[in-house]
Design an enzyme around this catalytic site. Structure first.
Site, PDB file in Angstrom:
ATOM      1  N   HIS A  56       0.845  -1.187   0.000  1.00 46.73           N
ATOM      2  CA  HIS A  56       0.000   0.000   0.000  1.00 46.73           C
ATOM      3  C   HIS A  56       0.888   1.247   0.000  1.00 46.73           C
ATOM      4  O   HIS A  56       2.111   1.146   0.127  1.00 46.73           O
ATOM      5  CB  HIS A  56      -0.937  -0.006   1.217  1.00 46.73           C
TER       6      HIS A  56
HETATM    7  P1  TYD Z   1      -1.499  -2.695   7.741  1.00 47.10           P
HETATM    8  O1  TYD Z   1      -0.948  -1.319   7.868  1.00 47.10           O
HETATM    9  O2  TYD Z   1      -2.300  -3.027   6.511  1.00 47.10           O
HETATM   10  O3  TYD Z   1      -0.335  -3.786   7.917  1.00 47.10           O
HETATM   11  P2  TYD Z   1       0.978  -4.058   7.026  1.00 47.10           P
HETATM   12  O4  TYD Z   1       1.356  -2.795   6.390  1.00 47.10           O
HETATM   13  O5  TYD Z   1       1.976  -4.554   7.982  1.00 47.10           O
HETATM   14  O6  TYD Z   1       0.671  -5.153   6.094  1.00 47.10           O
HETATM   15  O7  TYD Z   1      -2.340  -3.015   9.047  1.00 47.10           O
HETATM   16  C1  TYD Z   1      -2.839  -4.326   9.320  1.00 47.10           C
HETATM   17  C2  TYD Z   1      -4.086  -4.183  10.174  1.00 47.10           C
HETATM   18  O8  TYD Z   1      -3.758  -3.559  11.407  1.00 47.10           O
HETATM   19  C3  TYD Z   1      -5.170  -3.338   9.532  1.00 47.10           C
HETATM   20  O9  TYD Z   1      -6.413  -3.939   9.827  1.00 47.10           O
HETATM   21  C4  TYD Z   1      -5.082  -2.007  10.247  1.00 47.10           C
HETATM   22  C5  TYD Z   1      -4.530  -2.373  11.614  1.00 47.10           C
HETATM   23  N1  TYD Z   1      -3.669  -1.330  12.194  1.00 47.10           N
HETATM   24  C6  TYD Z   1      -4.110  -0.594  13.272  1.00 47.10           C
HETATM   25  O10 TYD Z   1      -5.249  -0.785  13.786  1.00 47.10           O
HETATM   26  N2  TYD Z   1      -3.297   0.363  13.815  1.00 47.10           N
HETATM   27  C7  TYD Z   1      -2.069   0.613  13.315  1.00 47.10           C
HETATM   28  O11 TYD Z   1      -1.331   1.502  13.815  1.00 47.10           O
HETATM   29  C8  TYD Z   1      -1.607  -0.133  12.169  1.00 47.10           C
HETATM   30  C9  TYD Z   1      -0.274   0.103  11.546  1.00 47.10           C
HETATM   31  C10 TYD Z   1      -2.449  -1.104  11.659  1.00 47.10           C
END
Ligand code: TYD
Length: 140
Positions: A56
């Protein structure tokens, strides 16, 4: 704003380290070596072999990724330039500006990726579709 902090950019940051016979200590300070005030810290760990994270971009969030244990690859793309950076030293972090598509992969066993973030969590800040990212990047 420094050129390297403009949107669509990334750069490595070497953090100060105190090396002693008893071990090493590395420190990071918001708004100094980290190019923003730190609003949030999260960490990614227990990643299964072969799994990929992220995939992303962020509209406004700036981040610094730090491999406090193990190693992983960060695949970066600003819409016109792509680069893969291996993070493997606990005192070398990767600063990623807004509007960079990123993927994190090839986590070593036991790797821990600490992420310093410039804003609180906000799902509206994410661009999770690559075609949407390219379209927004072109508009800016
Ligand atoms: P995401 O940022 O998509 O993870 P990555 O980049 O590691 O693949 O986040 C994964 C899940 O965690 C998504 O449902 C959002 C949640 N999340 C939070 O609730 N708070 C946060 O600070 C972060 C980074 C993610």
């Amino acid at each position: 704003m420094r050129d390297s902090e403009a949107q669509g950019h990334w750069r490595l940051i070497e953090f100060p380290t105190i090396e002693q016979f008893e071990g090493c200590l590395t420190f990071l300070e918001g708004a100094r070596l980290v190019p923003f005030e730190i609003k949030r810290v999260y960490y990614i760990y227990s990643v299964p072999l072969g799994a990929m994270r992220s995939g992303h971009a962020h509209r406004n969030l700036k981040q610094v990724l730090v491999p406090v244990a193990g190693s992983f690859n960060v695949v970066l793309d600003n819409g016109s330039r792509k680069e893969t950076i291996t993070l493997a030293q606990p005192h070398v972090g990767l600063s990623v500006s807004k509007m960079v598509w990123r993927r994190i992969e090839a986590f070593s066993s036991g790797a821990v990726c600490v992420v310093l973030a410039s804003t609180h969590y906000d799902e509206a800040d994410y661009i999770r579709n690559y075609d949407d990212f390219i379209a927004e990047a072109k508009l800016r």
